[in-house]
Write a protein that holds these residues in place. Structure first.
Motif, PDB file in Angstrom:
ATOM      1  N   TRP A 186       0.846  -1.201   0.000  1.00  0.00           N
ATOM      2  CA  TRP A 186       0.000   0.000   0.000  1.00  0.00           C
ATOM      3  C   TRP A 186       0.871   1.235   0.000  1.00  0.00           C
ATOM      4  O   TRP A 186       1.857   1.283   0.733  1.00  0.00           O
ATOM      5  N   PRO A 187       0.587   2.226  -0.844  1.00  0.00           N
ATOM      6  CA  PRO A 187      -0.506   2.283  -1.807  1.00  0.00           C
ATOM      7  C   PRO A 187      -0.065   1.843  -3.195  1.00  0.00           C
ATOM      8  O   PRO A 187       1.098   1.995  -3.561  1.00  0.00           O
ATOM      9  N   ALA A 188      -1.002   1.337  -3.953  1.00  0.00           N
ATOM     10  CA  ALA A 188      -0.718   0.910  -5.322  1.00  0.00           C
ATOM     11  C   ALA A 188      -1.538   1.700  -6.333  1.00  0.00           C
ATOM     12  O   ALA A 188      -1.456   1.441  -7.533  1.00  0.00           O
ATOM     13  N   ARG A 189      -2.312   2.674  -5.849  1.00  0.00           N
ATOM     14  CA  ARG A 189      -3.123   3.517  -6.727  1.00  0.00           C
ATOM     15  C   ARG A 189      -3.409   4.845  -6.020  1.00  0.00           C
ATOM     16  O   ARG A 189      -3.029   5.017  -4.856  1.00  0.00           O
ATOM     17  N   PRO A 190      -4.068   5.793  -6.688  1.00  0.00           N
ATOM     18  CA  PRO A 190      -4.293   7.125  -6.102  1.00  0.00           C
ATOM     19  C   PRO A 190      -5.074   7.102  -4.792  1.00  0.00           C
ATOM     20  O   PRO A 190      -5.900   6.217  -4.554  1.00  0.00           O
ATOM     21  N   GLN A 240       1.865  12.872  -1.437  1.00  0.00           N
ATOM     22  CA  GLN A 240       1.978  12.308  -2.783  1.00  0.00           C
ATOM     23  C   GLN A 240       3.416  11.958  -3.115  1.00  0.00           C
ATOM     24  O   GLN A 240       3.698  10.884  -3.658  1.00  0.00           O
ATOM     25  N   LYS A 285       4.442   8.141  -3.488  1.00  0.00           N
ATOM     26  CA  LYS A 285       4.643   7.889  -4.923  1.00  0.00           C
ATOM     27  C   LYS A 285       3.351   7.480  -5.625  1.00  0.00           C
ATOM     28  O   LYS A 285       3.340   6.632  -6.514  1.00  0.00           O
ATOM     29  N   GLN A 286       2.265   8.095  -5.183  1.00  0.00           N
ATOM     30  CA  GLN A 286       0.949   7.909  -5.809  1.00  0.00           C
ATOM     31  C   GLN A 286       0.225   9.251  -5.774  1.00  0.00           C
ATOM     32  O   GLN A 286       0.436  10.052  -4.858  1.00  0.00           O
ATOM     33  N   PRO A 287      -0.623   9.528  -6.776  1.00  0.00           N
ATOM     34  CA  PRO A 287      -1.388  10.776  -6.744  1.00  0.00           C
ATOM     35  C   PRO A 287      -2.243  10.877  -5.479  1.00  0.00           C
ATOM     36  O   PRO A 287      -2.836   9.884  -5.042  1.00  0.00           O
ATOM     37  N   TYR A 320      -7.410   3.953   0.725  1.00  0.00           N
ATOM     38  CA  TYR A 320      -7.397   4.811  -0.465  1.00  0.00           C
ATOM     39  C   TYR A 320      -8.405   5.963  -0.388  1.00  0.00           C
ATOM     40  O   TYR A 320      -8.379   6.860  -1.225  1.00  0.00           O
TER      41      TYR A 320
END
Length: 321
Positions: free
Chosen positions: A26-30, A55, A59-61, A87
């Motif tokens: 985690w995290p793997a997406r915004p 962010q 390293k995710q939006p 998320y």
């Protein structure tokens, strides 16, 4: 591939898709930070102060999503009912959140059961401000004005911490003002600056810039001691509301069943970011103190605040549908 193998593979894929989040993946997406108030308020300011650094760290939006409505309950309910995967997170006025169970006869969520605290981020006292044309330069003069004529008092949200703080001041001074409810602090401030309402009590973080620009006149601060940025402004306690202190607490929460590993990782990153010299200096210049807690400390604080505000609400007789 046999049918049994295909079914097994499908079941395995489905299980993986719904597997709980872990800190290592985690995290793997915004990530979405839900602020349950309009843009420009104290919680929104804090969210936009930490989002860029979060962010970069994860390293995710990281997107700030304002979801005002129902005095903050619309956005809060959305997070409470969202997937507990880290998320979708809530950044809000924790004081206001601790008030809602006592103020509302029925809520679509239970903050004590449906949400889990991650960390506190900042605290700022409330400022009592008026439109510059109001012929009052202190609390005593505002009270006297209210007893001889109509004083429209903007409320950031019915049942909010500033609203209850205003009621406490009103009861202590026998002031007579009419409350005008808004959907958030930024709208209440805007109308007061425009002269559509005469007074408002709101968090210092969002209010101070308008005091410094001369668009609002400050009459008092709701802290035990005077604040360095406004050394000549007396506290409300100094002006007769003995022992009075109130303020706005900004903190982050997630759905209650979010995995502890994710909660702890998010707490560690947010704590590091909010304590960084650049963010601390930025918030301090606007009157907010960095104030962090562990998830356990947060939970203890929330339950204590909920009980304290329940007593205040009962005394003030504030109830909403």
């Amino acid at each position: 591939m046999s049918r049994s193998i295909a079914v097994a593979a499908a079941l395995a894929a489905a299980a993986f898709a719904h597997a709980p989040a872990h800190a290592e993946d985690w995290p793997a997406r915004p990530i979405r930070i839900v602020v349950p108030y309009t843009a420009g308020g104290s919680s929104d300011i804090i969210a936009r102060a930490v989002a860029p650094a979060l962010q970069q760290a994860l390293k995710q939006p990281v997107v700030v999503d304002n979801k005002p409505g129902a005095n903050g309950n619309t956005g809060t309910n959305e997070v409470a009912k969202s997937a507990a995967d880290g998320y979708t997170i809530l950044l809000c006025d924790v004081g206001a959140l601790s008030i809602t169970p006592s103020v509302y006869a029925k809520l679509p969520f239970d903050p004590s059961k449906d949400l889990k605290g991650v960390t506190m981020l900042a605290y700022s006292p409330h400022l009592l401000v008026v439109h510059p044309s109001v012929p009052a330069n202190n609390l005593k003069e505002l009270v006297a004005l209210s007893q001889t004529g109509k004083v429209d008092f903007a409320v950031t949200a019915l049942g909010s911490a500033p609203h209850l703080a205003s009621i406490a001041v009103q009861k202590a001074t026998n002031a007579k003002w009419e409350y005008i409810p808004y959907k958030g602090g930024s709208q209440a401030l805007t109308d007061t600056m425009a002269g559509q309402t005469q007074a408002v009590m709101n968090g210092m973080l969002a209010t101070l810039p308008f005091v410094q620009s001369g668009k609002l006149k400050v009459l008092g601060v709701s802290k035990a001691t005077r604040v360095p940025l406004l050394p000549n402004v007396p506290t409300l306690a100094e002006q007769g509301v003995k022992g009075f202190e109130s303020g706005t607490w900004q903190g982050v929460l997630v759905p209650a069943s979010t995995p502890p590993a994710v909660v702890n990782k998010l707490a560690a990153e947010l704590t590091r970011i909010i304590r960084s010299p650049e963010v601390r200096a930025r918030l301090s210049a606007q009157g907010a103190e960095v104030y962090t807690m562990t998830p356990t400390e947060f939970s203890t604080f929330f339950e204590r605040e909920r009980k304290n505000w329940a007593a205040v609400v009962a005394q003030g007789g504030v109830k909403l549908d």
